[in-house]
Design a protein around this motif. Sequence first.
Motif, mmCIF file in Angstrom:
data_model
loop_
_atom_site.group_PDB
_atom_site.id
_atom_site.type_symbol
_atom_site.label_atom_id
_atom_site.label_comp_id
_atom_site.label_asym_id
_atom_site.label_seq_id
_atom_site.Cartn_x
_atom_site.Cartn_y
_atom_site.Cartn_z
ATOM 1 N N UNK A 1 -33.550 -22.319 -15.651
ATOM 2 C CA UNK A 1 -33.651 -20.865 -15.108
ATOM 3 C C UNK A 1 -32.608 -20.762 -14.069
ATOM 4 N N UNK A 2 -32.205 -21.632 -13.070
ATOM 5 C CA UNK A 2 -31.174 -21.396 -12.006
ATOM 6 C C UNK A 2 -29.989 -21.374 -12.583
ATOM 7 N N UNK A 3 -29.668 -22.162 -13.642
ATOM 8 C CA UNK A 3 -28.312 -22.164 -14.302
ATOM 9 C C UNK A 3 -28.077 -20.873 -14.988
ATOM 10 N N UNK A 4 -29.135 -20.297 -15.746
ATOM 11 C CA UNK A 4 -29.062 -18.792 -16.371
ATOM 12 C C UNK A 4 -28.898 -17.732 -15.273
ATOM 13 N N UNK A 5 -29.752 -17.873 -14.217
ATOM 14 C CA UNK A 5 -29.390 -17.019 -13.231
ATOM 15 C C UNK A 5 -28.212 -16.917 -12.546
ATOM 16 N N UNK A 6 -27.824 -18.169 -12.207
ATOM 17 C CA UNK A 6 -26.295 -18.283 -11.687
ATOM 18 C C UNK A 6 -25.281 -17.481 -12.746
ATOM 19 N N UNK A 7 -25.412 -17.929 -13.875
ATOM 20 C CA UNK A 7 -24.401 -17.206 -14.694
ATOM 21 C C UNK A 7 -24.560 -15.754 -14.785
ATOM 22 N N UNK A 8 -25.896 -15.413 -14.928
ATOM 23 C CA UNK A 8 -25.781 -13.731 -14.885
ATOM 24 C C UNK A 8 -25.581 -13.252 -13.355
ATOM 25 N N UNK A 9 -25.633 -13.898 -12.344
ATOM 26 C CA UNK A 9 -25.213 -13.317 -11.136
ATOM 27 C C UNK A 9 -24.035 -13.196 -10.793
ATOM 28 N N UNK A 10 -23.214 -14.081 -11.606
ATOM 29 C CA UNK A 10 -21.676 -14.216 -11.931
ATOM 30 C C UNK A 10 -21.206 -13.030 -12.545
ATOM 31 N N UNK A 11 -21.727 -12.671 -13.652
ATOM 32 C CA UNK A 11 -21.624 -11.537 -14.484
ATOM 33 C C UNK A 11 -21.628 -10.162 -13.913
ATOM 34 N N UNK B 1 -16.233 -19.228 -12.835
ATOM 35 C CA UNK B 1 -16.309 -17.660 -12.916
ATOM 36 C C UNK B 1 -15.571 -16.873 -13.870
ATOM 37 N N UNK B 2 -14.246 -17.266 -14.030
ATOM 38 C CA UNK B 2 -13.459 -16.345 -14.921
ATOM 39 C C UNK B 2 -14.188 -16.808 -16.368
ATOM 40 N N UNK B 3 -14.417 -18.034 -16.715
ATOM 41 C CA UNK B 3 -14.844 -18.396 -17.809
ATOM 42 C C UNK B 3 -16.172 -17.869 -18.534
ATOM 43 N N UNK B 4 -17.074 -17.851 -17.305
ATOM 44 C CA UNK B 4 -18.432 -17.311 -17.512
ATOM 45 C C UNK B 4 -18.116 -15.732 -17.941
ATOM 46 N N UNK B 5 -17.550 -15.207 -16.891
ATOM 47 C CA UNK B 5 -17.229 -13.508 -17.364
ATOM 48 C C UNK B 5 -16.590 -13.250 -18.619
ATOM 49 N N UNK B 6 -15.606 -14.291 -19.107
ATOM 50 C CA UNK B 6 -14.936 -14.010 -20.234
ATOM 51 C C UNK B 6 -15.863 -14.050 -21.362
ATOM 52 N N UNK B 7 -16.715 -15.332 -21.448
ATOM 53 C CA UNK B 7 -17.615 -15.657 -22.752
ATOM 54 C C UNK B 7 -18.630 -14.859 -22.523
ATOM 55 N N UNK B 8 -19.473 -14.627 -21.680
ATOM 56 C CA UNK B 8 -20.729 -13.859 -21.815
ATOM 57 C C UNK B 8 -20.424 -12.482 -21.791
ATOM 58 N N UNK B 9 -19.362 -11.765 -21.106
ATOM 59 C CA UNK B 9 -19.157 -10.428 -20.989
ATOM 60 C C UNK B 9 -18.248 -10.153 -21.980
ATOM 61 N N UNK B 10 -17.346 -11.131 -22.435
ATOM 62 C CA UNK B 10 -16.060 -10.511 -23.258
ATOM 63 C C UNK B 10 -16.618 -11.007 -24.521
ATOM 64 N N UNK B 11 -17.453 -12.148 -24.916
ATOM 65 C CA UNK B 11 -17.703 -12.505 -26.105
ATOM 66 C C UNK B 11 -18.986 -12.283 -26.681
ATOM 67 N N UNK B 12 -19.933 -12.504 -25.788
ATOM 68 C CA UNK B 12 -21.484 -12.428 -26.258
ATOM 69 C C UNK B 12 -21.877 -11.038 -26.047
ATOM 70 N N UNK B 13 -21.309 -10.411 -25.028
ATOM 71 C CA UNK B 13 -21.667 -8.846 -25.008
ATOM 72 C C UNK B 13 -21.106 -8.253 -26.295
ATOM 73 N N UNK B 14 -19.918 -8.652 -26.584
ATOM 74 C CA UNK B 14 -19.390 -7.751 -27.586
ATOM 75 C C UNK B 14 -20.118 -7.878 -29.088
ATOM 76 N N UNK B 15 -20.305 -9.257 -29.033
ATOM 77 C CA UNK B 15 -21.457 -9.653 -30.340
ATOM 78 C C UNK B 15 -22.765 -8.757 -30.381
ATOM 79 N N UNK B 16 -23.294 -8.641 -29.197
ATOM 80 C CA UNK B 16 -24.479 -8.029 -29.002
ATOM 81 C C UNK B 16 -24.132 -6.218 -29.211
#
Length: 358
Positions: free
Chosen positions: A34-44, A203-218
């Motif tokens: 939960x903390x790890x996912x929250x940290x990733x989303x907080x970065x995004x 931070x750069x990697x998380x934003x690129x992967x979550x926002x730039x790859x996963x969000x686009x796929x969604x």
Amino acid sequence: MDIEQGKTEQHILLGVAAVLLVVAFFIFQPFLSVLAVSGALAIVVSPVFEIINKKVRNKRAVASLITVICMVIVILIPLTFLTFQVFKEARNAYTSIEISATNAGTPDEGVTQTLSNKIEDTIHKYLPNVNINTKDYVSKASNWLVSNLGAFFSGTVSFSLKLFLGLFAIFYLLKDGNQFISFLRKLIPLNNAYIDEIFAKLVTGVRSILRGTLVISLIQGFFSGVGFWIAGVPNPALWGTAAAISALIPGVGTSLVLIPCLIFLFITGKTGGFIFLLIWGVAGVGTIDNFLSPRLMERGVNIHPLLILFSVLGGIVFFGPEGFILGPLAISLLFSVFSVYQRIAKNQIETEEIIEIR
């Protein structure tokens, strides 16, 4: 005597600290994901938080609360409805499969069985030497569906608790993020410059992967689902979700789901839906990646899409539903640590060469 006593005290304290560290791990272990996912989303969402924080004159608590509320309204509520719709359609599809299997060969054999027969007849018409048993594939898919549906519905209470704790964690990570970073600097036995570099790359990697790859796929999955609904494909939310997952596959993308749906429309005689979905898939869904990637991806990250795909799938297998984020997060952290390690090793080699010359 004082020196020996001091060393003894240090050893005792280190031993106590090691025991307490193990105890602390087991205390936090149920909530680490939960903390790890929250940290990733907080970065995004941190860029949004910073904008809101400026608007409210640097009142971080207020800005954090507004950001979390925006996440709930814009992301969480629609995603929750979509999730329940997907599982509703999956359950309906399973029921249809069971009815079709029970009534096979009768006038009421069902849509699934009828479609299965039409697919086999079409394949035999153009490829008489090819034998394919679609019923076997349908049976295997239904077994997988039942097992996963049971796991999901049995974990609804646990998911709700994790969701509440996750939003709570995001609030404090946004509000007191700088304090957490300062705490990590003291905790990790590395030079602060290296810690800052690892965090910056993460931070750069998380934003690129979550926002730039996963969000686009969604987004591609969402538009695919809309196209399926307009074209008359059954269970559009379910197949839209499948399209979102297939969008992560490099070189294949949503076509892995779009093509079978086009075949379904063609076989069932829905010519208008077939033409619409063909145009929608090529001109609409197919161009989303090219349009959004340059705007959402951040420079400095070079992780192959194939690794991202396997990190998502492997993360789901290893962590469960949270693995959709934890898998890419772990890969991003791994690349960040390796990058800093290479820099440290290079500096060490250069230092040793200078010493040898002297």
